[in-house]
Design a protein around this motif. Structure first.
Motif, PDB file in Angstrom:
ATOM      1  N   VAL A 207       4.420 -12.464 -29.573  1.00  0.00           N
ATOM      2  CA  VAL A 207       4.780 -11.127 -30.064  1.00  0.00           C
ATOM      3  C   VAL A 207       5.712 -10.405 -29.084  1.00  0.00           C
ATOM      4  CG1 VAL A 207       2.838 -10.752 -31.620  1.00  0.00           C
ATOM      5  CG2 VAL A 207       2.571 -10.203 -29.212  1.00  0.00           C
ATOM      6  N   ILE A 208       5.482 -10.564 -27.786  1.00  0.00           N
ATOM      7  CA  ILE A 208       6.386  -9.945 -26.812  1.00  0.00           C
ATOM      8  C   ILE A 208       7.732 -10.660 -26.827  1.00  0.00           C
ATOM      9  CG2 ILE A 208       6.781  -9.487 -24.347  1.00  0.00           C
ATOM     10  CD1 ILE A 208       3.733  -9.125 -24.122  1.00  0.00           C
ATOM     11  N   GLY A 209       7.693 -11.967 -27.098  1.00  0.00           N
ATOM     12  CA  GLY A 209       8.923 -12.754 -27.178  1.00  0.00           C
ATOM     13  C   GLY A 209       9.845 -12.309 -28.304  1.00  0.00           C
ATOM     14  N   LEU A 210       9.308 -11.568 -29.283  1.00  0.00           N
ATOM     15  CA  LEU A 210      10.156 -10.998 -30.330  1.00  0.00           C
ATOM     16  C   LEU A 210      11.164 -10.017 -29.742  1.00  0.00           C
ATOM     17  CD1 LEU A 210       7.465 -10.238 -33.080  1.00  0.00           C
ATOM     18  CD2 LEU A 210       9.232 -12.005 -33.201  1.00  0.00           C
ATOM     19  N   PHE A 211      10.809  -9.435 -28.587  1.00  0.00           N
ATOM     20  CA  PHE A 211      11.643  -8.412 -27.967  1.00  0.00           C
ATOM     21  C   PHE A 211      12.418  -8.925 -26.753  1.00  0.00           C
ATOM     22  CE2 PHE A 211       8.323  -6.348 -30.330  1.00  0.00           C
ATOM     23  CZ  PHE A 211       8.965  -5.284 -30.943  1.00  0.00           C
ATOM     24  N   ASN A 212      11.842  -9.879 -26.012  1.00  0.00           N
ATOM     25  CA  ASN A 212      12.548 -10.442 -24.861  1.00  0.00           C
ATOM     26  C   ASN A 212      11.814 -11.683 -24.366  1.00  0.00           C
ATOM     27  OD1 ASN A 212      13.034 -10.403 -21.600  1.00  0.00           O
ATOM     28  ND2 ASN A 212      14.848  -9.751 -22.737  1.00  0.00           N
ATOM     29  N   ASN A 213      12.577 -12.680 -23.890  1.00  0.00           N
ATOM     30  CA  ASN A 213      11.974 -13.938 -23.431  1.00  0.00           C
ATOM     31  C   ASN A 213      12.060 -14.136 -21.920  1.00  0.00           C
ATOM     32  OD1 ASN A 213      11.090 -15.073 -25.941  1.00  0.00           O
ATOM     33  ND2 ASN A 213      13.243 -15.398 -26.472  1.00  0.00           N
ATOM     34  N   ASP A 214      12.442 -13.086 -21.194  1.00  0.00           N
ATOM     35  CA  ASP A 214      12.508 -13.200 -19.730  1.00  0.00           C
ATOM     36  C   ASP A 214      11.115 -13.514 -19.182  1.00  0.00           C
ATOM     37  OD1 ASP A 214      14.005 -12.521 -17.075  1.00  0.00           O
ATOM     38  OD2 ASP A 214      12.139 -11.342 -17.012  1.00  0.00           O
ATOM     39  N   GLU A 215      11.026 -14.514 -18.293  1.00  0.00           N
ATOM     40  CA  GLU A 215       9.726 -14.989 -17.805  1.00  0.00           C
ATOM     41  C   GLU A 215       8.947 -13.897 -17.075  1.00  0.00           C
ATOM     42  OE1 GLU A 215       7.582 -17.459 -17.991  1.00  0.00           O
ATOM     43  OE2 GLU A 215       8.826 -18.258 -19.578  1.00  0.00           O
ATOM     44  N   GLU A 216       9.653 -13.112 -16.249  1.00  0.00           N
ATOM     45  CA  GLU A 216       8.967 -12.059 -15.490  1.00  0.00           C
ATOM     46  C   GLU A 216       8.439 -10.977 -16.423  1.00  0.00           C
ATOM     47  OE1 GLU A 216       9.741  -8.976 -11.749  1.00  0.00           O
ATOM     48  OE2 GLU A 216      11.318 -10.401 -12.329  1.00  0.00           O
ATOM     49  N   LEU A 217       9.264 -10.581 -17.388  1.00  0.00           N
ATOM     50  CA  LEU A 217       8.820  -9.568 -18.346  1.00  0.00           C
ATOM     51  C   LEU A 217       7.655 -10.080 -19.186  1.00  0.00           C
ATOM     52  CD1 LEU A 217      11.039  -7.100 -20.286  1.00  0.00           C
ATOM     53  CD2 LEU A 217       9.235  -8.270 -21.501  1.00  0.00           C
ATOM     54  N   LEU A 218       7.736 -11.333 -19.604  1.00  0.00           N
ATOM     55  CA  LEU A 218       6.634 -11.944 -20.374  1.00  0.00           C
ATOM     56  C   LEU A 218       5.347 -11.966 -19.561  1.00  0.00           C
ATOM     57  CD1 LEU A 218       8.256 -14.997 -22.223  1.00  0.00           C
ATOM     58  CD2 LEU A 218       7.178 -13.022 -23.292  1.00  0.00           C
ATOM     59  N   SER A 219       5.463 -12.279 -18.283  1.00  0.00           N
ATOM     60  CA  SER A 219       4.285 -12.346 -17.411  1.00  0.00           C
ATOM     61  C   SER A 219       3.616 -10.981 -17.293  1.00  0.00           C
ATOM     62  CB  SER A 219       4.715 -12.848 -16.026  1.00  0.00           C
ATOM     63  OG  SER A 219       3.623 -12.865 -15.149  1.00  0.00           O
ATOM     64  N   ILE A 220       4.428  -9.944 -17.126  1.00  0.00           N
ATOM     65  CA  ILE A 220       3.881  -8.574 -17.045  1.00  0.00           C
ATOM     66  C   ILE A 220       3.293  -8.163 -18.395  1.00  0.00           C
ATOM     67  CG2 ILE A 220       4.464  -6.140 -16.694  1.00  0.00           C
ATOM     68  CD1 ILE A 220       6.753  -7.128 -14.835  1.00  0.00           C
ATOM     69  N   GLY A 221       4.048  -8.417 -19.457  1.00  0.00           N
ATOM     70  CA  GLY A 221       3.635  -8.004 -20.800  1.00  0.00           C
ATOM     71  C   GLY A 221       2.401  -8.723 -21.303  1.00  0.00           C
ATOM     72  N   ARG A 222       2.245  -9.992 -20.927  1.00  0.00           N
ATOM     73  CA  ARG A 222       1.100 -10.806 -21.360  1.00  0.00           C
ATOM     74  C   ARG A 222      -0.209 -10.164 -20.920  1.00  0.00           C
ATOM     75  NH1 ARG A 222       2.141 -15.218 -18.421  1.00  0.00           N
ATOM     76  NH2 ARG A 222       3.706 -15.901 -19.949  1.00  0.00           N
ATOM     77  N   VAL A 223      -0.261  -9.726 -19.689  1.00  0.00           N
ATOM     78  CA  VAL A 223      -1.456  -9.051 -19.158  1.00  0.00           C
ATOM     79  C   VAL A 223      -1.579  -7.657 -19.768  1.00  0.00           C
ATOM     80  CG1 VAL A 223      -2.571  -8.150 -17.083  1.00  0.00           C
ATOM     81  CG2 VAL A 223      -1.346 -10.336 -16.992  1.00  0.00           C
ATOM     82  N   GLY A 224      -0.436  -6.955 -19.790  1.00  0.00           N
ATOM     83  CA  GLY A 224      -0.441  -5.569 -20.255  1.00  0.00           C
ATOM     84  C   GLY A 224      -0.897  -5.396 -21.678  1.00  0.00           C
ATOM     85  N   ILE A 225      -0.400  -6.229 -22.580  1.00  0.00           N
ATOM     86  CA  ILE A 225      -0.722  -6.053 -24.001  1.00  0.00           C
ATOM     87  C   ILE A 225      -2.192  -6.336 -24.285  1.00  0.00           C
ATOM     88  CG2 ILE A 225      -0.176  -8.420 -24.800  1.00  0.00           C
ATOM     89  CD1 ILE A 225       1.218  -7.075 -27.224  1.00  0.00           C
ATOM     90  N   ARG A 226      -2.753  -7.311 -23.567  1.00  0.00           N
ATOM     91  CA  ARG A 226      -4.169  -7.646 -23.787  1.00  0.00           C
ATOM     92  C   ARG A 226      -5.082  -6.517 -23.339  1.00  0.00           C
ATOM     93  NH1 ARG A 226      -3.733 -13.992 -21.921  1.00  0.00           N
ATOM     94  NH2 ARG A 226      -3.801 -14.893 -24.025  1.00  0.00           N
ATOM     95  N   ILE A 227      -4.707  -5.846 -22.244  1.00  0.00           N
ATOM     96  CA  ILE A 227      -5.542  -4.745 -21.747  1.00  0.00           C
ATOM     97  C   ILE A 227      -5.260  -3.460 -22.534  1.00  0.00           C
ATOM     98  CG2 ILE A 227      -6.095  -3.299 -19.751  1.00  0.00           C
ATOM     99  CD1 ILE A 227      -5.267  -5.633 -17.948  1.00  0.00           C
ATOM    100  N   TYR A 228      -3.981  -3.107 -22.663  1.00  0.00           N
ATOM    101  CA  TYR A 228      -3.602  -1.820 -23.248  1.00  0.00           C
ATOM    102  C   TYR A 228      -4.063  -1.687 -24.697  1.00  0.00           C
ATOM    103  CZ  TYR A 228      -0.808   2.425 -23.744  1.00  0.00           C
ATOM    104  OH  TYR A 228      -0.410   3.730 -23.926  1.00  0.00           O
ATOM    105  N   LEU A 229      -4.065  -2.793 -25.439  1.00  0.00           N
ATOM    106  CA  LEU A 229      -4.475  -2.754 -26.850  1.00  0.00           C
ATOM    107  C   LEU A 229      -5.874  -3.348 -27.065  1.00  0.00           C
ATOM    108  CD1 LEU A 229      -1.105  -3.701 -28.616  1.00  0.00           C
ATOM    109  CD2 LEU A 229      -1.981  -1.446 -28.013  1.00  0.00           C
ATOM    110  N   ALA A 230      -6.681  -3.337 -26.011  1.00  0.00           N
ATOM    111  CA  ALA A 230      -8.029  -3.931 -26.087  1.00  0.00           C
ATOM    112  C   ALA A 230      -8.959  -3.184 -27.042  1.00  0.00           C
ATOM    113  CB  ALA A 230      -8.657  -3.985 -24.688  1.00  0.00           C
TER     114      ALA A 230
ATOM    115  N   LEU B  99      10.882  -3.784 -15.089  1.00  0.00           N
ATOM    116  CA  LEU B  99      10.486  -4.663 -16.192  1.00  0.00           C
ATOM    117  C   LEU B  99       9.143  -4.271 -16.798  1.00  0.00           C
ATOM    118  CD1 LEU B  99      11.724  -8.216 -15.139  1.00  0.00           C
ATOM    119  CD2 LEU B  99      12.906  -6.375 -16.340  1.00  0.00           C
ATOM    120  N   ALA B 100       8.334  -3.533 -16.047  1.00  0.00           N
ATOM    121  CA  ALA B 100       7.062  -3.038 -16.605  1.00  0.00           C
ATOM    122  C   ALA B 100       7.342  -2.027 -17.713  1.00  0.00           C
ATOM    123  CB  ALA B 100       6.216  -2.399 -15.509  1.00  0.00           C
ATOM    124  N   ILE B 101       8.408  -1.228 -17.550  1.00  0.00           N
ATOM    125  CA  ILE B 101       8.792  -0.287 -18.608  1.00  0.00           C
ATOM    126  C   ILE B 101       9.271  -1.064 -19.831  1.00  0.00           C
ATOM    127  CG2 ILE B 101      10.378   1.573 -19.270  1.00  0.00           C
ATOM    128  CD1 ILE B 101      10.446   2.425 -16.339  1.00  0.00           C
ATOM    129  N   GLY B 102      10.040  -2.139 -19.583  1.00  0.00           N
ATOM    130  CA  GLY B 102      10.489  -2.991 -20.689  1.00  0.00           C
ATOM    131  C   GLY B 102       9.318  -3.615 -21.426  1.00  0.00           C
TER     132      GLY B 102
END
Length: 461
Positions: free
Chosen positions: A345-368, A274-277
């Motif tokens: 914004v991540i929810g535009l692509f998928n609403n799975d809770e686990e994926l959202l949890s990973i993506g929420r942290v990832g997007i804030r850091i990766y695009l800082a 799901l981190a790849i997703g």
């Protein structure tokens, strides 16, 4: 008419020129990006399996990048060669190059298709597919392989439409494909219940339509150059000239595919499938904000080049200043959106809770470091616009390859998944600092040259 256009580059107000040249380019870049983004949006919302389906498509991204690399190798090399020949009034040679490009694209696309069908499964395993995701990756990429010939024909030859002086037709080509893909995606994915296969079929059909449009243009009375069977026999000298020019963007795309593979491997190792997703969604969101900057780059390039050649250095600096201001405005908006509304914004692509949890942290850091990326990209392009291609390539590779690959190999082993996310902003930050130093030195030289030209003007008066 051509003289009037050239004169306007040296006299018209810079903001007006930037709008005139950049807006069509921005539209073109955004439309081109929509192909992949729309696919991912719909795939991520397939009932019950969307989170694994979008990850499977994420696994195929390096393959898509490699296909695009070969399209660029021929497409950009051909368009530049055609522009030179047309400038030299050598229309027959330009048509010969166009015919050779058609044959090259045909040979390369068939080779890629055969290679992909035979070794596709092994490639997917190598690129990080797992038991949960390999099925979706196979379903998607196997159909995409069969459409490679249409993808490369439409993408490769479309550059030549622009080269012969018809940017609007080139833009319409991309619009046809993107709109068709957007309409067909939900029909094939949900109405026909084909899932990931449906997304791939919609993409290929859109590429078929674009390829037909492009080929029809080059056989119609509207085109300056005609696609003729007589010109399709390969000429070694012409082929080498196409490859010599196209090898730079080709290398950049291949490097990008290597980065994607390394990134996917690190994501799967330290964060699971799901981190790849999540990264697939994050890279798509980044693309939305970066594509307009690449459009601004295309728009300001002729303005910078013309005024640098005319020794109107103040106009050169003003062009870069306004381009950086526009680019920074876009990425600052992007930064605020991803920092304050990551779930949306991540929810535009998928609403799975686990994926959202990973993506929420990832997007804030990766695009800082989004706010500084606009400056870095525009400044790197500035060096290309004034003929310093080596510095420009170095600065582009710094951010995307030279710094990013070592960081992706080292940091995840120390910090786990957080190390993957941190690799992006660290590479962005360091490359921006190096770019700023080189750009500052260049601007100082411009100011000195401007003062010298001004003094010469006074003495001559």
């Amino acid at each position: 008419m051509q003289q009037d256009r050239q004169k306007s580059l040296g006299t018209e107000s810079i903001p007006k020129l930037l709008l005139k040249f950049s807006v069509p380019a921005i539209v073109g870049m955004m439309v081109n990006a929509l192909y992949n983004i729309v696919d991912r949006m719909y795939i991520g919302h397939i009932k019950d399996v969307g989170q694994y389906a979008i990850t499977g498509v994420g696994i195929t991204m390096p393959i898509m990048t490699i296909i695009m690399a070969f399209g660029m190798l021929v497409g950009i090399g051909t368009s530049a060669s055609i522009s030179i020949r047309l400038g030299q009034k050598k229309r027959d040679e330009a048509e010969n190059i166009l015919g050779n490009a058609f044959t090259l694209l045909l040979i390369l696309s068939v080779t890629i298709t055969v290679f992909g069908i035979i070794f596709g499964n092994s490639i997917l395993d190598l690129f990080g597919a797992s038991e949960n995701t390999v099925q979706y990756a196979k379903e998607y990429i196997n159909i995409i392989f069969f459409g490679t010939i249409f993808n490369m024909m439409s993408f490769g030859l479309n550059h030549s439409i622009r080269a012969e002086g018809n940017p609007k037709i080139a833009m319409y080509s991309m619009l046809i494909g993107a709109i068709m893909n957007t309409v067909l995606d939900p029909i094939f994915i949900f109405t026909f219940n084909l899932g990931v296969k449906g997304a791939a079929i919609a993409t290929v059909l859109s590429q078929v339509a674009t390829a037909i449009w492009v080929l029809k243009y080059f056989t119609s009375k509207n085109s300056v150059l005609k696609l003729k069977v007589a010109n399709m026999k390969l000429n070694k000298k012409l082929v080498l000239s196409i490859f010599a020019i196209g090898v730079s963007p080709f290398s950049m795309q291949l490097a990008a595919s290597v980065v994607q593979v390394i990134s996917n491997t690190a994501l799967r190792t330290h964060g699971g499938d799901l981190a790849i997703g999540a990264m697939t969604a994050i890279s798509s969101i980044a693309m939305i904000f970066l594509m307009p900057i690449f459009g601004i780059n295309q728009g300001c390039q002729p303005i910078i080049g013309f005024n640098y050649g005319a020794k109107q250095y103040k106009r050169v600096v003003d062009t870069v200043k306004y381009a950086v201001m526009a680019a920074t405005s876009i990425v600052v908006v992007g930064f605020l959106v991803v920092q304050f509304f990551p779930d949306a914004v991540i929810g535009l692509f998928n609403n799975d809770e686990e994926l959202l949890s990973i993506g929420r942290v990832g997007i804030r850091i990766y695009l800082a470091m989004l706010p500084v990326i606009g400056f870095q990209i525009i400044s790197a392009n500035y060096f290309q616009s004034i003929g310093k291609a080596k510095i420009s390539m170095l600065l582009s590779l710094l951010r995307q390859v030279i710094l990013l690959i070592p960081l992706l190999l080292i940091l995840p082993n120390i910090l786990g998944l957080t190390g993957v996310w941190l690799s992006g902003p660290i590479a962005d930050g360091l490359s921006s600092i190096i770019t700023a130093i080189l750009f500052y030195k260049e601007v100082r030289l411009l100011h000195l040259s401007h003062e010298e030209s001004f003094r010469e003007g006074l003495n001559n008066a």
